[in-house]
Write a protein that holds these residues in place. Structure first.
Motif, PDB file in Angstrom:
ATOM      1  N   ASN A   2      -1.723   0.048  -1.736  1.00  0.00           N
ATOM      2  CA  ASN A   2      -0.280  -0.096  -1.663  1.00  0.00           C
ATOM      3  C   ASN A   2       0.386   1.189  -1.177  1.00  0.00           C
ATOM      4  OD1 ASN A   2       2.055  -1.515  -1.961  1.00  0.00           O
ATOM      5  ND2 ASN A   2       1.855  -1.838  -4.156  1.00  0.00           N
ATOM      6  N   ASN A   3      -0.315   1.970  -0.359  1.00  0.00           N
ATOM      7  CA  ASN A   3       0.183   3.268   0.074  1.00  0.00           C
ATOM      8  C   ASN A   3       0.843   3.159   1.452  1.00  0.00           C
ATOM      9  OD1 ASN A   3       0.638   6.006  -0.101  1.00  0.00           O
ATOM     10  ND2 ASN A   3      -1.363   6.547   0.725  1.00  0.00           N
ATOM     11  N   TYR A   4       2.018   2.536   1.477  1.00  0.00           N
ATOM     12  CA  TYR A   4       2.745   2.402   2.742  1.00  0.00           C
ATOM     13  C   TYR A   4       4.246   2.388   2.483  1.00  0.00           C
ATOM     14  CZ  TYR A   4       3.012  -2.652   1.604  1.00  0.00           C
ATOM     15  OH  TYR A   4       3.232  -3.867   1.001  1.00  0.00           O
ATOM     16  N   LYS A   5       4.989   2.657   3.544  1.00  0.00           N
ATOM     17  CA  LYS A   5       6.443   2.682   3.451  1.00  0.00           C
ATOM     18  C   LYS A   5       7.008   1.549   4.290  1.00  0.00           C
ATOM     19  CE  LYS A   5      10.288   4.564   2.084  1.00  0.00           C
ATOM     20  NZ  LYS A   5      10.614   4.660   0.677  1.00  0.00           N
ATOM     21  N   TYR A  76       6.197   9.919   6.965  1.00  0.00           N
ATOM     22  CA  TYR A  76       5.320   9.159   6.073  1.00  0.00           C
ATOM     23  C   TYR A  76       3.855   9.226   6.515  1.00  0.00           C
ATOM     24  CZ  TYR A  76       9.674   7.687   4.099  1.00  0.00           C
ATOM     25  OH  TYR A  76      10.909   7.710   3.507  1.00  0.00           O
ATOM     26  N   GLU A  81       0.718   8.008   4.346  1.00  0.00           N
ATOM     27  CA  GLU A  81       1.158   6.628   4.137  1.00  0.00           C
ATOM     28  C   GLU A  81       1.134   5.852   5.448  1.00  0.00           C
ATOM     29  OE1 GLU A  81       4.499   5.875   1.337  1.00  0.00           O
ATOM     30  OE2 GLU A  81       4.774   8.046   1.473  1.00  0.00           O
ATOM     31  N   ASP A  82       0.877   4.561   5.363  1.00  0.00           N
ATOM     32  CA  ASP A  82       0.998   3.670   6.508  1.00  0.00           C
ATOM     33  C   ASP A  82       2.459   3.237   6.612  1.00  0.00           C
ATOM     34  OD1 ASP A  82      -1.731   3.855   7.074  1.00  0.00           O
ATOM     35  OD2 ASP A  82      -2.215   2.119   5.828  1.00  0.00           O
ATOM     36  N   ARG A 113      -4.150   6.272  10.221  1.00  0.00           N
ATOM     37  CA  ARG A 113      -3.002   5.588   9.638  1.00  0.00           C
ATOM     38  C   ARG A 113      -2.712   4.320  10.435  1.00  0.00           C
ATOM     39  NH1 ARG A 113      -4.066   7.727   5.940  1.00  0.00           N
ATOM     40  NH2 ARG A 113      -3.682   5.630   5.220  1.00  0.00           N
ATOM     41  N   LYS A 138       5.346  -6.212  -1.597  1.00  0.00           N
ATOM     42  CA  LYS A 138       4.753  -4.904  -1.887  1.00  0.00           C
ATOM     43  C   LYS A 138       4.736  -4.668  -3.398  1.00  0.00           C
ATOM     44  CE  LYS A 138       5.036   0.022  -1.029  1.00  0.00           C
ATOM     45  NZ  LYS A 138       5.801   1.134  -0.470  1.00  0.00           N
TER      46      LYS A 138
END
Length: 165
Positions: A2-5, A76, A81-82, A113, A138
């Motif tokens: 869950n490492n995305y913006k 990001y 982050e993706d 990424r 998300k």
């Protein structure tokens, strides 16, 4: 993972408060009212804006440019982050094309990424609602790729209408 913006643009009609609650970044756009100097859309008082429109003043947004996307995306990506970008309909603005160019450029610089782009095929509240769906997904734990695939399906079935006077 869950490492995305989630990122959208000013045309999603999300307020800064809404974006904060959804943990979404908004790419600003400039607004020109009746040929005056451009101002950031977030700096315009909504009541004043609509009063000017009722007084027959014209209003135009300028598309978000490539530099805005590179600056925002890179912030990001550099942090590991993706990106999941949900933008105004490509047929309504060249904003989505700028996001696509930025993604291409930054993909070379950050090959580990991922940058996912969703053409909302909408604008205004329709685009904002798709962003809201993405934020919900998300929060449920969907990865960037799972969310992207979910949104691609939603966009195919989604229909919204708005009018311009």
């Amino acid at each position: 993972m869950n490492n995305y913006k989630i990122i959208t643009d000013f045309c999603s009609d999300l307020t800064l408060d809404m974006a904060e609650k959804l943990d979404v970044e908004i790419i600003p756009m400039e607004v020109v009212i009746d040929g005056e100097e451009p101002v950031c859309g977030f700096d315009i008082d909504v009541s004043d804006f609509y009063a000017k429109l009722r007084a027959k003043k014209s209003a135009q947004t300028s598309a978000a440019n490539l530099d805005s996307f590179i600056h925002t995306f890179e912030k990001y990506l550099a942090a590991g982050e993706d990106i999941l970008y949900i933008g105004i309909a490509a047929g309504l603005s060249c904003t989505f094309a700028a996001a696509k160019l930025a993604a291409g450029e930054l993909s070379e610089k950050y090959p580990d990424r991922k940058i996912f782009l969703i053409n909302s095929r909408s604008g205004s509240i329709g685009e904002g609602l798709i962003v809201h769906f993405a934020a919900e997904k998300k929060a449920e734990g969907a990865s960037a790729r799972e969310n992207y695939l979910y949104l691609k399906d939603i966009v195919k079935r989604f229909h919204s209408e708005f009018t311009l006077n």
